[in-house]
Design a protein around this motif. Structure first.
Motif, mmCIF file in Angstrom:
data_model
loop_
_atom_site.group_PDB
_atom_site.id
_atom_site.type_symbol
_atom_site.label_atom_id
_atom_site.label_comp_id
_atom_site.label_asym_id
_atom_site.label_seq_id
_atom_site.Cartn_x
_atom_site.Cartn_y
_atom_site.Cartn_z
ATOM 1 N N THR A 1 27.087 57.427 102.048
ATOM 2 C CA THR A 1 26.944 58.098 103.351
ATOM 3 C C THR A 1 27.805 59.361 103.405
ATOM 4 O OG1 THR A 1 28.583 56.626 104.373
ATOM 5 C CG2 THR A 1 26.276 56.010 104.608
ATOM 6 N N GLU B 1 25.717 62.510 110.744
ATOM 7 C CA GLU B 1 26.142 61.101 110.846
ATOM 8 C C GLU B 1 25.167 60.267 111.681
ATOM 9 O OE1 GLU B 1 28.445 57.834 110.170
ATOM 10 O OE2 GLU B 1 29.180 59.778 109.538
ATOM 11 N N ILE C 1 21.926 58.867 109.937
ATOM 12 C CA ILE C 1 22.021 58.026 108.739
ATOM 13 C C ILE C 1 22.114 56.574 109.191
ATOM 14 C CG2 ILE C 1 23.362 57.468 106.680
ATOM 15 C CD1 ILE C 1 24.481 60.354 106.787
ATOM 16 N N THR D 1 21.763 52.303 107.893
ATOM 17 C CA THR D 1 21.775 51.383 106.757
ATOM 18 C C THR D 1 21.103 50.083 107.163
ATOM 19 O OG1 THR D 1 23.861 52.333 106.044
ATOM 20 C CG2 THR D 1 23.246 50.213 105.085
ATOM 21 N N VAL E 1 19.028 52.861 102.808
ATOM 22 C CA VAL E 1 19.726 53.869 103.617
ATOM 23 C C VAL E 1 18.680 54.920 103.972
ATOM 24 C CG1 VAL E 1 21.571 55.576 103.678
ATOM 25 C CG2 VAL E 1 21.913 53.408 102.458
#
Length: 135
Positions: free
Chosen positions: A104, A114, A117, A119, A130
């Motif tokens: 990341t 941020e 992103i 998961t 991801v």
């Protein structure tokens, strides 16, 4: 799928930077890799793992007094990823498994924000997905 572990951080950054550059607005990059996180739900850099990935891999192991441990209940995705990382170290020039936080961090470095992103754990698997979206 399973591309980045063949390369070191520098080449992986290059691959991800090119991917970011070629994505159209609203596009997304999906990464399927065997990523390492510690069994206490913390990543190497100290940050909390995301979502279901934060659960302990081997609950109750400390309370067990007898062995052998049932292999099905002792399955540890991070241990499996770490062992595969050792395999990559022995048999490739640059390959290794990444920590979730490392991946990341590289994604942020190449331009993904941020908040774009996420998961996702794959149940009963060592792999994580991801997803990095482009605004």
């Amino acid at each position: 799928s399973n591309v980045l572990h063949d390369w070191g951080p520098e080449k992986s950054e290059h691959i991800l930077r090119n991917s970011h550059r070629t994505l159209e607005s609203g596009g997304c990059l999906v990464i399927h890799e065997m990523l390492i996180s510690t069994t206490d739900g913390r990543n190497r850099g100290g940050g909390k793992s995301e979502g279901a990935c934060a659960k302990r891999s081997m609950p109750g192991l400390a309370e067990r007094r007898s062995f052998p441990i049932n292999p099905a209940s002792a399955f540890s995705p991070s241990l499996t990823a770490s062992c595969f990382g050792l395999h990559m170290l022995l048999y490739t020039r640059f390959g290794r498994q990444f920590y979730l936080e490392e991946l990341t961090s590289i994604l942020r470095k190449v331009g993904f924000k941020e908040h774009n992103i996420s998961t996702h754990c794959i149940p009963k698997s060592c792999f994580k997905v991801v997803i990095a979206r482009l605004d």
